[in-house]
Design an enzyme around this catalytic site. Structure first.
Site, PDB file in Angstrom:
ATOM      1  CB  SER A 189       9.085   1.374  -2.959  1.00  0.00           C
ATOM      2  OG  SER A 189       8.972   2.476  -2.114  1.00  0.00           O
ATOM      3  CG  ASP A 222       1.976   2.281  -0.282  1.00  0.00           C
ATOM      4  OD1 ASP A 222       2.786   2.820   0.489  1.00  0.00           O
ATOM      5  OD2 ASP A 222       2.306   1.432  -1.123  1.00  0.00           O
ATOM      6  CG  HIS A 237       5.549   0.391   0.770  1.00  0.00           C
ATOM      7  ND1 HIS A 237       5.052   1.283  -0.164  1.00  0.00           N
ATOM      8  CD2 HIS A 237       6.891   0.339   0.555  1.00  0.00           C
ATOM      9  CE1 HIS A 237       6.052   1.745  -0.896  1.00  0.00           C
ATOM     10  NE2 HIS A 237       7.169   1.182  -0.487  1.00  0.00           N
TER      11      HIS A 237
END
Length: 532
Positions: A246, A473, A501
């Protein structure tokens, strides 16, 4: 949503959820793995980075270590046993200001678990779970997905970035103040409510300035990347091997841009696109969560007990919006002093979008909340905010805006700009559009002027890098992975066709095998490789 652009792994979001709502659901909470809000490349302390934004590119720093930084690069760490069995911890010093390395220092907390063998040691593998503001040490000690074959060959290493966790932290509010802040209405229906929201952002910013004013100008992503290079050298590694999830992908890409000759095997999972400005990033992320919600709704309506009906996904969205409006007028009881407000309920639903394994939990939580019991949905919200059962918050929600508001110019500078942008956000998500738009106003009141801009990161001369994108996502839309892989001159895009995610360590043998092979022998996945 009380903060915008929060990007972290689903493990970080759901670490507390199983404890808080076990027994409330027939389904299981999300398995620990990964996340959360987009940050951007930043100029603070990086005098050699190309100035400007948008089409400009991040340039490498000189390879020679400046004399003023030599003592930091030459320091020796004192390791001691800590936390989970087999882990060691140490404290590394770093300059508060890289432009003035003699003007003060900060402490950076580091943890490691040495390679277990068999096989020859490959060096250190550094991990970061995202945020910005996620504790890399907590992630490593509890949820890092790297399998036994990788742990056997690498010393697993984590450093809480500057401003985060066990390192010198950004602090802003008391726990009670944070409780009030998270309950603030983020879908204002009147000028009075807009003013109340703006006041909450101002008060938050003032709290950060009063408690962490000296640190706030020096928690940029570029400065954190420079800390990573220092740690690489202190550990004795010639090149950095790294798995970032991320926001951790932006941190890793920034490192590659600044230090291409020091870049080894980098995995950037759930990638961000450094070329996007703050407003575009927020609109894209709003659409990403809408895509995730549509997937959840499509699954929910297959169940006869779906609390959003069984008609279609559009009707499910309308029902959820209507539920939020009811909470706006009449918050639900939770069995404690805090009630489930519209803002907290929205955050709880958002939290469940990070991992499809949480969908059964969300179905039960929504059904209970519709009957007046908001406890389970509040628990989901608390997991997102990292609020424990004792009412204490981690500093993630303080470090997050501190980094984001420094890394990019604000998405909006006043309420009128938000109002003008509402149609675009509502188009991106009829359910979440208003909340995401208004949450993006927070940086308008930040006490420190931004010092970074959107820019590309070519990282010319870096070793091959693997960029991983998940097609549905919510927090880091797949288009971002494609954008980053196009910018990085040595990148290969690995695609996971699925929900949730990030992808590594979340159940896809195809993804895990490709990444493990790359980490262990340097073989990059085939071009355009796609996994399920």
């Amino acid at each position: 949503m009380a903060t915008s652009r929060l990007l972290r792994t689903s493990a970080a979001v759901f670490a507390a959820t199983a404890l808080l709502i076990s027994g409330c659901s027939s389904g299981r909470s999300a398995a620990p793995d990964t996340a959360a809000s987009p940050g951007r490349a930043h100029d603070a302390g990086a005098e050699h980075a190309t100035p400007g934004g948008g089409s400009s590119a991040l340039a490498p720093l000189p390879t020679a270590i400046p004399p003023g930084l030599r003592p930091f690069y030459d320091q020796k760490l004192s390791w001691h046993a800590c936390g989970v069995a087999g882990f060691e911890c140490a404290t590394m010093k770093a300059p508060l200001d890289y432009d003035q390395p003699g003007a003060g220092t900060i402490k950076l907390a580091v943890a490691r678990k040495k390679a277990t063998g068999p096989g020859s040691r490959l060096g250190s593998l550094m991990v970061n779970p995202g945020g910005p503001g996620g504790s890399a040490i907590d992630y490593l000690q509890q949820y890092a997905p790297q399998p036994a074959a990788v742990r056997a060959r690498y010393d697993m290493v984590a450093m809480d970035p500057r401003g985060v966790g066990r390192s010198t932290p950004v602090e802003c509010l008391s726990d009670k103040q944070m409780d009030r802040y998270t309950q603030t209405d983020q879908t204002p229906d009147s000028s009075a409510e807009v003013n109340k929201l703006a006041t909450s952002y101002r008060d938050f910013s003032k709290g950060c300035e009063s408690r962490s004013g000296k640190l706030l100008p020096h928690v940029s992503t570029i400065e954190a990347a420079r800390d990573m290079d220092m740690l690489r050298a202190v550990l004795g590694d010639k090149k950095l091997t790294y798995v970032g999830a991320s926001y951790g992908t932006f941190l890793g890409a920034t490192y590659a841009g600044l230090y291409p000759t020091h870049t080894g095997r980098l995995v950037l999972d759930g990638a961000m696109d450094p070329e996007l400005d703050a407003r575009t990033t927020n609109v894209n992320q709003t659409a990403g969560f809408n895509t995730a919600f549509t997937s959840f709704a499509a699954d929910c309506i297959k169940h006869k007990d779906c609390p959003l009906g069984t008609k279609d996904t559009a009707d499910a969205g309308n029902r959820l919006s209507a539920f939020f409006k009811r909470l706006d007028a009449h918050p639900a009881e939770t069995g404690q002093a805090r009630k489930l407000t519209e803002s907290l309920a929205t955050t709880g639903v958002i939290a469940a979008m990070y991992d499809e394994q949480s969908w059964p939990t969300l179905r039960v939580a929504l059904a209970q909340a519709q009957k007046g019991n908001g406890r389970a949905l509040l628990a989901l919200s608390d997991s997102y905010f990292e609020r424990d059962a004792a009412g204490h918050y981690s500093n993630q929600m303080y470090a997050n805006p501190a980094v984001n508001c420094l890394d990019l110019p604000p998405a909006f500078t006043n309420a009128d700009e938000v109002r003008a942008a509402l149609p675009a956000f509502r188009k991106a998500s009829p359910v979440f559009g208003d909340a995401f738009a208004w949450s993006a106003l927070n940086c308008a009141y930040w006490p420190v002027k931004h010092s970074g801009n959107a820019r590309s990161i070519p990282a010319k001369g870096a070793a091959p890098i693997v960029v991983v994108g998940t097609t549905r996502d919510p927090a880091t839309p797949y288009t971002w992975a494609k954008g980053l892989s196009r910018q990085l001159s040595t990148a290969t895009l690995l695609t996971y066709d699925g929900d949730g995610h990030t992808a590594y360590g979340r159940g896809s043998d195809c993804i895990d095998t490709a990444i493990n092979t790359y980490l262990l022998d340097g073989t990059v996945p085939p071009k355009n490789k796609r996994c399920t």
